[in-house]
Design a protein around this motif. Sequence first.
Motif, PDB file in Angstrom:
ATOM      1  N   UNK A  85     -79.710 -33.238 -32.617  1.00  0.00           N
ATOM      2  CA  UNK A  85     -78.253 -33.207 -32.538  1.00  0.00           C
ATOM      3  C   UNK A  85     -77.808 -33.764 -31.199  1.00  0.00           C
ATOM      4  N   UNK A  86     -76.854 -34.694 -31.270  1.00  0.00           N
ATOM      5  CA  UNK A  86     -76.321 -35.301 -30.049  1.00  0.00           C
ATOM      6  C   UNK A  86     -74.991 -34.676 -29.641  1.00  0.00           C
ATOM      7  N   UNK A  87     -74.090 -34.481 -30.628  1.00  0.00           N
ATOM      8  CA  UNK A  87     -72.735 -34.067 -30.314  1.00  0.00           C
ATOM      9  C   UNK A  87     -72.121 -33.345 -31.505  1.00  0.00           C
ATOM     10  N   UNK A  88     -71.250 -32.371 -31.222  1.00  0.00           N
ATOM     11  CA  UNK A  88     -70.475 -31.714 -32.272  1.00  0.00           C
ATOM     12  C   UNK A  88     -69.013 -31.647 -31.847  1.00  0.00           C
ATOM     13  N   UNK A  89     -68.143 -31.743 -32.842  1.00  0.00           N
ATOM     14  CA  UNK A  89     -66.708 -31.632 -32.584  1.00  0.00           C
ATOM     15  C   UNK A  89     -66.089 -30.760 -33.666  1.00  0.00           C
ATOM     16  N   UNK A  90     -65.238 -29.834 -33.239  1.00  0.00           N
ATOM     17  CA  UNK A  90     -64.503 -29.000 -34.186  1.00  0.00           C
ATOM     18  C   UNK A  90     -63.578 -29.895 -35.001  1.00  0.00           C
ATOM     19  N   UNK A  91     -63.528 -29.658 -36.326  1.00  0.00           N
ATOM     20  CA  UNK A  91     -62.722 -30.510 -37.185  1.00  0.00           C
ATOM     21  C   UNK A  91     -61.586 -29.734 -37.858  1.00  0.00           C
ATOM     22  N   UNK A  92     -61.917 -28.705 -38.667  1.00  0.00           N
ATOM     23  CA  UNK A  92     -60.863 -27.967 -39.359  1.00  0.00           C
ATOM     24  C   UNK A  92     -61.173 -26.480 -39.450  1.00  0.00           C
ATOM     25  N   UNK A  93     -60.106 -25.716 -39.639  1.00  0.00           N
ATOM     26  CA  UNK A  93     -60.183 -24.289 -39.916  1.00  0.00           C
ATOM     27  C   UNK A  93     -59.274 -24.031 -41.100  1.00  0.00           C
ATOM     28  N   UNK A  94     -59.838 -23.483 -42.178  1.00  0.00           N
ATOM     29  CA  UNK A  94     -59.065 -23.225 -43.383  1.00  0.00           C
ATOM     30  C   UNK A  94     -59.186 -21.756 -43.757  1.00  0.00           C
ATOM     31  N   UNK A  95     -58.041 -21.130 -44.033  1.00  0.00           N
ATOM     32  CA  UNK A  95     -58.013 -19.720 -44.435  1.00  0.00           C
ATOM     33  C   UNK A  95     -57.727 -19.647 -45.925  1.00  0.00           C
ATOM     34  N   UNK A  96     -58.512 -18.845 -46.616  1.00  0.00           N
ATOM     35  CA  UNK A  96     -58.320 -18.599 -48.037  1.00  0.00           C
ATOM     36  C   UNK A  96     -58.179 -17.099 -48.243  1.00  0.00           C
ATOM     37  N   UNK A  97     -57.923 -16.667 -49.476  1.00  0.00           N
ATOM     38  CA  UNK A  97     -57.729 -15.245 -49.749  1.00  0.00           C
ATOM     39  C   UNK A  97     -58.967 -14.413 -49.427  1.00  0.00           C
ATOM     40  N   UNK A  98     -60.131 -14.872 -49.852  1.00  0.00           N
ATOM     41  CA  UNK A  98     -61.342 -14.074 -49.703  1.00  0.00           C
ATOM     42  C   UNK A  98     -62.309 -14.603 -48.646  1.00  0.00           C
ATOM     43  N   UNK A  99     -62.058 -15.772 -48.114  1.00  0.00           N
ATOM     44  CA  UNK A  99     -62.995 -16.368 -47.156  1.00  0.00           C
ATOM     45  C   UNK A  99     -62.279 -17.376 -46.276  1.00  0.00           C
ATOM     46  N   UNK A 115     -71.200 -33.626 -41.719  1.00  0.00           N
ATOM     47  CA  UNK A 115     -70.199 -32.569 -41.852  1.00  0.00           C
ATOM     48  C   UNK A 115     -70.943 -31.238 -41.904  1.00  0.00           C
ATOM     49  N   UNK A 116     -70.573 -30.327 -41.012  1.00  0.00           N
ATOM     50  CA  UNK A 116     -71.200 -29.005 -40.953  1.00  0.00           C
ATOM     51  C   UNK A 116     -70.134 -27.982 -41.334  1.00  0.00           C
ATOM     52  N   UNK A 117     -70.288 -27.397 -42.518  1.00  0.00           N
ATOM     53  CA  UNK A 117     -69.287 -26.471 -43.045  1.00  0.00           C
ATOM     54  C   UNK A 117     -69.855 -25.056 -43.029  1.00  0.00           C
ATOM     55  N   UNK A 118     -69.076 -24.130 -42.465  1.00  0.00           N
ATOM     56  CA  UNK A 118     -69.471 -22.734 -42.359  1.00  0.00           C
ATOM     57  C   UNK A 118     -68.439 -21.884 -43.086  1.00  0.00           C
ATOM     58  N   UNK A 119     -68.890 -21.010 -44.000  1.00  0.00           N
ATOM     59  CA  UNK A 119     -68.000 -20.124 -44.746  1.00  0.00           C
ATOM     60  C   UNK A 119     -68.166 -18.699 -44.226  1.00  0.00           C
ATOM     61  N   UNK A 120     -67.042 -18.039 -43.972  1.00  0.00           N
ATOM     62  CA  UNK A 120     -67.033 -16.689 -43.425  1.00  0.00           C
ATOM     63  C   UNK A 120     -66.260 -15.757 -44.342  1.00  0.00           C
ATOM     64  N   UNK A 121     -66.701 -14.490 -44.384  1.00  0.00           N
ATOM     65  CA  UNK A 121     -65.929 -13.490 -45.117  1.00  0.00           C
ATOM     66  C   UNK A 121     -64.799 -12.983 -44.225  1.00  0.00           C
ATOM     67  N   UNK A 122     -64.029 -12.032 -44.721  1.00  0.00           N
ATOM     68  CA  UNK A 122     -62.879 -11.536 -43.961  1.00  0.00           C
ATOM     69  C   UNK A 122     -63.287 -10.631 -42.795  1.00  0.00           C
ATOM     70  N   UNK A 123     -64.578 -10.312 -42.697  1.00  0.00           N
ATOM     71  CA  UNK A 123     -65.080  -9.545 -41.550  1.00  0.00           C
ATOM     72  C   UNK A 123     -65.650 -10.486 -40.489  1.00  0.00           C
ATOM     73  N   UNK A 124     -65.408 -11.790 -40.655  1.00  0.00           N
ATOM     74  CA  UNK A 124     -65.872 -12.846 -39.743  1.00  0.00           C
ATOM     75  C   UNK A 124     -67.391 -12.943 -39.684  1.00  0.00           C
ATOM     76  N   UNK A 125     -68.048 -12.645 -40.789  1.00  0.00           N
ATOM     77  CA  UNK A 125     -69.504 -12.773 -40.900  1.00  0.00           C
ATOM     78  C   UNK A 125     -69.820 -14.011 -41.734  1.00  0.00           C
ATOM     79  N   UNK A 126     -70.820 -14.757 -41.314  1.00  0.00           N
ATOM     80  CA  UNK A 126     -71.220 -15.985 -42.002  1.00  0.00           C
ATOM     81  C   UNK A 126     -71.834 -15.656 -43.353  1.00  0.00           C
ATOM     82  N   UNK A 127     -71.311 -16.247 -44.416  1.00  0.00           N
ATOM     83  CA  UNK A 127     -71.841 -16.020 -45.763  1.00  0.00           C
ATOM     84  C   UNK A 127     -72.518 -17.256 -46.347  1.00  0.00           C
ATOM     85  N   UNK A 128     -72.212 -18.440 -45.797  1.00  0.00           N
ATOM     86  CA  UNK A 128     -72.830 -19.665 -46.306  1.00  0.00           C
ATOM     87  C   UNK A 128     -72.566 -20.805 -45.336  1.00  0.00           C
TER      88      UNK A 128
END
Length: 149
Positions: A85-99, A115-128
């Motif tokens: 990995x050389x570099x990373x840049x924040x791209x988007x933050x999306x809020x949904x009902x359950x994640x 593209x590195x996509x991280x899914x979080x639950x409503x407790x801010x824990x990584x789920x996928x």
Amino acid sequence: MKKLLIMMVVSCLMMICSVGFAGDDHKALAKQQVVAEKLMGAFGAEPAPLYVEVSAGFAPEMKKAVTEEAFTELKKQVRQKFGSMKETKFFTFQRFDQADRVTYIASFSKEKIVSMIFAFDKKNKLVDFAFTPVQQPAAKPAAKAEAAN
């Protein structure tokens, strides 16, 4: 004149309300970015963070799916497929009902854009999470000729 004044007051009140509704979003994003950056650090930082540090932000289901052995294998596969990995840049933050979904764009030695996509639950824990190379469309020969003219 009264109508204009009332319109301005109503507009200001609407702006203040909209800021209030987004008040907690930045707190959730800050917590989620810490988890995502620790995980990304395992693929690029030297020394790489330990599994215990990275998995602290995982949801219980994620800890079962990504054990320490699986995590070591995942790091190896990412380095084989994408390189270092050389570099990373924040791209988007999306809020949904359950994640929530946090997306970064990364550059690796073998892949220019991932593209590195991280899914979080409503407790801010990584789920996928998912790492996907982004293929840029090839320029058509006719377009190259027109651009040269």
